[in-house]
Enzyme design. Structure first.
Site, PDB file in Angstrom:
ATOM      1  N   TYR A 143     -37.931   6.234   0.849  1.00 25.43           N
ATOM      2  CA  TYR A 143     -37.785   7.666   1.129  1.00 25.43           C
ATOM      3  C   TYR A 143     -37.100   8.350  -0.045  1.00 25.43           C
ATOM      4  O   TYR A 143     -36.047   7.911  -0.494  1.00 25.43           O
ATOM      5  CB  TYR A 143     -36.959   7.882   2.400  1.00 25.43           C
ATOM      6  CG  TYR A 143     -36.834   9.345   2.777  1.00 25.43           C
ATOM      7  CD1 TYR A 143     -37.940  10.063   3.225  1.00 25.43           C
ATOM      8  CD2 TYR A 143     -35.619  10.007   2.679  1.00 25.43           C
ATOM      9  CE1 TYR A 143     -37.835  11.407   3.569  1.00 25.43           C
ATOM     10  CE2 TYR A 143     -35.500  11.349   3.024  1.00 25.43           C
ATOM     11  CZ  TYR A 143     -36.611  12.044   3.461  1.00 25.43           C
ATOM     12  OH  TYR A 143     -36.502  13.369   3.808  1.00 25.43           O
ATOM     13  N   ASP A 235     -33.227   5.974  -7.618  1.00 22.02           N
ATOM     14  CA  ASP A 235     -32.812   7.002  -6.668  1.00 22.02           C
ATOM     15  C   ASP A 235     -31.519   6.544  -5.998  1.00 22.02           C
ATOM     16  O   ASP A 235     -31.531   5.729  -5.080  1.00 22.02           O
ATOM     17  CB  ASP A 235     -33.925   7.244  -5.639  1.00 22.02           C
ATOM     18  CG  ASP A 235     -33.580   8.377  -4.676  1.00 22.02           C
ATOM     19  OD1 ASP A 235     -32.449   8.909  -4.759  1.00 22.02           O
ATOM     20  OD2 ASP A 235     -34.445   8.727  -3.850  1.00 22.02           O
ATOM     21  N   LYS A 264     -26.075  13.701  -1.742  1.00 23.76           N
ATOM     22  CA  LYS A 264     -25.088  13.258  -0.741  1.00 23.76           C
ATOM     23  C   LYS A 264     -23.632  13.271  -1.243  1.00 23.76           C
ATOM     24  O   LYS A 264     -23.080  14.347  -1.405  1.00 23.76           O
ATOM     25  CB  LYS A 264     -25.543  11.918  -0.160  1.00 23.76           C
ATOM     26  CG  LYS A 264     -26.942  12.099   0.480  1.00 23.76           C
ATOM     27  CD  LYS A 264     -27.425  11.051   1.423  1.00 23.76           C
ATOM     28  CE  LYS A 264     -28.658  11.599   2.141  1.00 23.76           C
ATOM     29  NZ  LYS A 264     -29.877  10.841   1.952  1.00 23.76           N
TER      30      LYS A 264
HETATM   31  C1  LIG Z   1     -31.340  11.615   1.633  1.00 26.47           C
HETATM   32  C2  LIG Z   1     -32.195  11.094   0.536  1.00 26.47           C
HETATM   33  C3  LIG Z   1     -33.027  11.927  -0.233  1.00 26.47           C
HETATM   34  C4  LIG Z   1     -33.228  13.371   0.114  1.00 26.47           C
HETATM   35  O1  LIG Z   1     -32.051  14.097   0.004  1.00 26.47           O
HETATM   36  P1  LIG Z   1     -31.940  15.506   0.795  1.00 26.47           P
HETATM   37  O2  LIG Z   1     -30.605  16.042   0.356  1.00 26.47           O
HETATM   38  O3  LIG Z   1     -32.015  15.178   2.240  1.00 26.47           O
HETATM   39  O4  LIG Z   1     -33.071  16.344   0.350  1.00 26.47           O
HETATM   40  C5  LIG Z   1     -33.684  11.390  -1.309  1.00 26.47           C
HETATM   41  N1  LIG Z   1     -33.581  10.088  -1.626  1.00 26.47           N
HETATM   42  C6  LIG Z   1     -32.802   9.254  -0.906  1.00 26.47           C
HETATM   43  C7  LIG Z   1     -32.695   7.835  -1.309  1.00 26.47           C
HETATM   44  C8  LIG Z   1     -32.097   9.728   0.206  1.00 26.47           C
HETATM   45  O5  LIG Z   1     -31.373   8.889   0.931  1.00 26.47           O
END
Ligand SMILES: *Cc1c(COP(=O)(O)O)cnc(C)c1O
Length: 448
Positions: A143, A235, A264
Site C-alpha cells: 500500500y 516507502d 505519519k
Molecule cells: C499510510 C501510508 C501511505 C499513505 O499515507 P496517507 O498519509 O494516508 O496518504 C503510503 N504509504 C504507506 C507505506 C503508508 O503506510
C-alpha cells in the site's frame, strides 16, 4: 458496553458522508465504528465514555501517544496562534529538513508535502522524470496510499486497476510482484529492465499484516535497480522514525535507497508527507528541475513544528527504548499465549509494531522453543519458517473474517482498541505502560 452516542453519530454521518467516514478503513468495523471523544495518554475515550487501550495510534503517526509533551504542545499552539500559514517560507521548515537530513543517511535533500499519498505520487513522478522511463515495480498487496500508479493488482503479466476510476493505461505501467520473491523480481527486470523507472516497496510490509523481509531481499532490490539504471524507492511512511529509531528502517537494514518517502510520524500527528533522497535526484523537482511538484499547504508551519518537536523529544528522551521494549513484551507475551491456545497463528512485527496473523497452519505445539518469539524474522531455522507469511497472498489466506467479524469486537468489549482488520498494523506509543501490555495480553488470552 453502551454505544448509543456512536450509533447516533454514525447515523448522522451516513446521511452526509460516503460510508459515514472520511477514510475507507475506518468503516471496516461492523456494524459501525465507535466515535472518539478524546485521547488520554495511551488510551482513547469514545463518545459514550468507554475507555480503550489504543494500539491504533492514528494508524501510525502518534509516536508519543495522545498527551503531547509540553514543548511539543507549546510549539504547535504558538504556530497556530501566530497565523497558521503564509505561502512563503518559514524557518521551521528548514529546521525540520535539517533534522531529517542529519539523521537519515540516504537523505541529502527533502521536499515536504501533505500526505503519504502525495509523497508516493510525487516520488513516482520524480523517478519517471529523472529516468525518462515509465514502469514502476511494486509489491502485490503493498500500500502506497490512494494514488493511480499503485492502485494496481494482478501480476507483472497482467496488471489491473484495483479501484474503479483508475484508467487501465495507468495500470499498464505498473508491475506488481510478490514480496520476498527474488526470482520474480529478477524475471521482471529481465523482461522490462530498460523501461523500469523504479522499484517501490515498504522495507517491511506494514499495511498487509506486517511481513518482514527475508535476509538479503532488500540488498537484492538495491543491486537489481543499480544494475538496470532504475531507482530504488523505499516507502518509509510507516517505518520512518519508528523502526530503527531516528535512522529509520533503512539504517536498521543497512540499505541505501535513492528516494525515501515519509509521512505519519514526521508530522507529529498533523497531515504530512515528504520525499527525500540523493541531492541530484531531489533537485529534479521544480523549481530546480523539470518535475512539477507544488502544494498550498506544503511545509505547513504547524505541521513542521509538531514534527520537529516530536523528533527532538524522541532524540533527547528514552522514547525508542520505551516503545521498542513494550513492543517486545507484547510480541513475546503473545507468542506464549499462542503456543498455548492457537499455535497455528503467527506473531509479527518489530520495534514498536505488532500484530497476530491468524494463519491456518503451523508446526504444531512441539518444537516451538526455537521459533522466533519476538515477531517473525523469516529465520530459515525457525520451525515455523515454512508456515510464516512471506507475501501478501499468505496473509490474505489467513482467517481474516474471524479477525474482523468476531475477534475485533471481543477485544473492544474488553477495552482494547485494535486496528480495524487483519491487515493494518498496531503501534506502541511512548504513553503506553506495562499495565496496558498486561491488560492486553489477558484480553488476547480471553478472546483467542
Ligand atoms: C499510510 C501510508 C501511505 C499513505 O499515507 P496517507 O498519509 O494516508 O496518504 C503510503 N504509504 C504507506 C507505506 C503508508 O503506510
Amino acid at each position: 458496553m453502551n454505544d448509543d452516542n456512536s450509533r447516533e453519530l454514525y447515523d448522522r454521518a451516513l446521511s452526509v458522508m460516503p460510508g459515514g467516514v472520511n477514510s475507507a478503513v475506518r468503516a471496516a468495523i461492523e456494524p459501525y465504528p465507535f466515535f472518539v471523544r478524546k485521547g488520554d495518554g495511551g488510551h482513547v475515550i469514545d463518545a459514550d465514555g468507554n475507555r480503550y487501550v489504543d494500539w491504533v495510534m492514528g494508524l501510525g503517526p502518534l509516536l508519543l501517544g495522545h498527551d503531547l509533551p509540553e514543548e511539543v504542545r507549546a510549539a504547535i499552539q504558538q504556530r497556530a496562534s501566530e497565523g497558521p500559514m503564509y505561502g512563503t517560507p518559514t524557518e521551521v521548515e528548514v529546521d525540520l529538513a535539517e533534522f531529517v537530513v542529519r539523521h537519515v543517511p540516504s537523505v541529502e535533500k527533502i521536499r515536504f508535502v501533505n500526505s503519504g499519498t502525495e509523497a508516493t505520487a510525487s516520488a513516482v513522478r520524480l523517478a519517471r522524470g529523472y529516468t525518462g522511463r515509465n514502469k514502476i515495480v511494486v509489491m502485490q498487496g503493498g500500500y502506497h496510499g490512494a494514488q493511480e500508479s499503485t492502485l494496481v493488482e494482478g501480476d507483472a503479466e497482467n496488471p489491473q486497476p484495483s479501484s474503479a476510476g483508475v484508467p487501465r493505461a495507468f495500470a499498464e505501467h505498473t508491475l506488481p510482484v510478490p514480496f520476498n520473491d527474488e526470482d520474480a523480481m529478477r524475471a521482471v527486470f529481465e523482461e522490462h529492465g530498460e523501461d523500469i523507472a523504479a522499484v517501490m516497496t515498504e522495507p517491511i510490509l506494514g499495511n498487509y499484516g506486517i511481513v518482514y523481509p527475508e535476509g538479503g531481499y532488500l540488498d537484492t532490490l538495491r543491486e537489481l535497480t543499480d544494475d538496470h539504471g532504475s531507482l530504488f524507492i523505499l516507502d518509509e511512511v510507516i517505518t520512518g522514525f519508528r523502526v530503527g529509531g531516528l535512522g529509520c528502517a533503512q539504517s536498521e537494514f543497512d540499505v541505501t535507497p535513492d528516494i525515501t518517502t515519509f509521512g505519519k510520524i514526521v508530522g507529529g500527528g498533523f497531515p504530512v508527507g515528504a520525499i527525500g533522497g540523493k541531492a541530484h535526484i531531489i533537485e529534479s523537482f521544480a523549481p530546480s528541475g523539470p518535475v512539477f511538484q507544488a502544494g498550498t499547504f506544503s511545509g505547513h508551519p504547524v505541521t513542521m513544528a509538531a514534527g520537529l518537536e516530536t523528533l527532538k523529544f524522541a532524540a533527547e528522551n528514552d522514547v525508542y527504548d520505551h516503545v521498542n521494549g513494550l513492543g517486545e513484551r507484547l510480541r513475546t507475551g503473545l507468542s506464549d499465549v499462542l503456543a498455548d491456545q492457537a499455535p497455528e497463528y503467527t506473531v509479527v512485527g518489530t520495534d514498536s509494531m505488532f500484530k497476530v496473523i491468524f494463519t491456518r497452519d503451523g508446526p504444531g505445539k512441539t518444537s516451538l522453543e526455537e521459533a522466533c518469539t519476538d515477531g517473525c524474522r523469516q529465520k530459515a531455522t525457525c520451525p515455523r519458517y515454512d508456515y510464516c507469511p512471506k507475501t501478501s497472498g499468505d496473509v490474505k489466506d489467513a482467517e481474516t473474517e474471524r479477525w474482523r467479524r468476531v475477534f475485533w469486537g471481543q477485544m473492544a468489549e474488553q477495552g482494547i482498541f485494535l486496528s480495524q482488520n487483519q491487515f493494518e498494523c498496531q503501534f506502541v506509543s511512548y504513553a503506553h505502560t506495562g499495565e496496558d501490555v498486561e491488560e492486553t495480553l489477558e484480553a488476547y488470552k480471553e478472546a483467542l
